[in-house]
Design a protein around this motif. Sequence first.
Motif, PDB file in Angstrom:
ATOM      1  N   LYS A  64      34.744  19.910  99.618  1.00 53.28           N
ATOM      2  CA  LYS A  64      34.664  19.027 100.783  1.00 53.28           C
ATOM      3  C   LYS A  64      34.977  19.767 102.077  1.00 53.28           C
ATOM      4  O   LYS A  64      34.422  19.434 103.132  1.00 53.28           O
ATOM      5  CB  LYS A  64      35.598  17.828 100.602  1.00 53.28           C
ATOM      6  CG  LYS A  64      35.138  16.840  99.537  1.00 53.28           C
ATOM      7  CD  LYS A  64      36.034  15.617  99.477  1.00 53.28           C
ATOM      8  CE  LYS A  64      35.515  14.620  98.445  1.00 53.28           C
ATOM      9  NZ  LYS A  64      36.377  13.404  98.366  1.00 53.28           N
ATOM     10  N   ASP A  65      35.861  20.739 102.004  1.00 52.29           N
ATOM     11  CA  ASP A  65      36.193  21.525 103.198  1.00 52.29           C
ATOM     12  C   ASP A  65      34.950  22.266 103.715  1.00 52.29           C
ATOM     13  O   ASP A  65      34.671  22.276 104.917  1.00 52.29           O
ATOM     14  CB  ASP A  65      37.308  22.535 102.893  1.00 52.29           C
ATOM     15  CG  ASP A  65      38.633  21.856 102.593  1.00 52.29           C
ATOM     16  OD1 ASP A  65      38.871  20.761 103.134  1.00 52.29           O
ATOM     17  OD2 ASP A  65      39.417  22.412 101.802  1.00 52.29           O
ATOM     18  N   LYS A  68      32.259  19.816 104.982  1.00 58.21           N
ATOM     19  CA  LYS A  68      32.602  19.344 106.326  1.00 58.21           C
ATOM     20  C   LYS A  68      32.143  20.347 107.376  1.00 58.21           C
ATOM     21  O   LYS A  68      31.606  19.964 108.429  1.00 58.21           O
ATOM     22  CB  LYS A  68      34.116  19.123 106.430  1.00 58.21           C
ATOM     23  CG  LYS A  68      34.558  18.638 107.801  1.00 58.21           C
ATOM     24  CD  LYS A  68      36.076  18.432 107.841  1.00 58.21           C
ATOM     25  CE  LYS A  68      36.522  17.978 109.229  1.00 58.21           C
ATOM     26  NZ  LYS A  68      38.004  17.794 109.288  1.00 58.21           N
TER      27      LYS A  68
END
Length: 250
Positions: A64-65, A68
């Motif tokens: 997810k990092d 993003k």
Amino acid sequence: MKTPENANEQFTEFIAKKKFVAQPYPNYYPGISDEKMRPIFTEKINEIASDFKNVVESENPTDKDYQKQIAIGLSRFKENYLELDTEDREMVCAYIEQLMNIVGLESSNGQLNKFIYGFDPIEIAKESKWTDEHGNVFIQKGNEVSIIPAKYEKTEKTYKVFIFNETLNEIQVSERIKIQPNKFKVFNMVDTDTLELNNGVKFMFGETYGLEIEDKKSQVSGLGGEFLVKYGVPDEAEWAFVIVPEGEED
């Protein structure tokens, strides 16, 4: 995620590489469509690489990092999106895929497809289905709605059918019943009956979808909306039709 030990070196090499240049098959790319945009797009791609590098250096980076950072990076192209042709958009995504490979990120979560096509073709639209009180089945998928009519079961129920004659000739229904030009009749029609007009039109209740019409010469138009008032259709009529000259059905 387990980050390769030489990830920083790979990011440095990636940033130093000249971008948006022509490439041969099998990864054919004709080169950037507008040369003056090369430094602008190159900077935006390199910013994504720097963002990935910062995530690598953070504690316990996750999918997810990185996803993003992809979202943030693609948003930087928003102001120049119309200046990117399809090949350029595909190249932007190809560079991001190279960065994903460096860190072992397997999915952009559909963001790359949406950037190229405006939507994610892999994403399957959710489908909802329901049945109304009459047994009709409705299927909605995105903005599209399909209807599967319920199978009609004859019960000898009587329906009122309004028929207006808009031709210049009288229409004979039976020996005693005729519809004069610019006049109408309301028929009490049992669902086991067939209403046959002398112009070849037939109204009948089929085995599958209820009231059906046999109209080989295009003489029947259904009425609805404001036309119910225009033709004086009584409120109790459940179906309303107008007989028009041959070929004028709409």
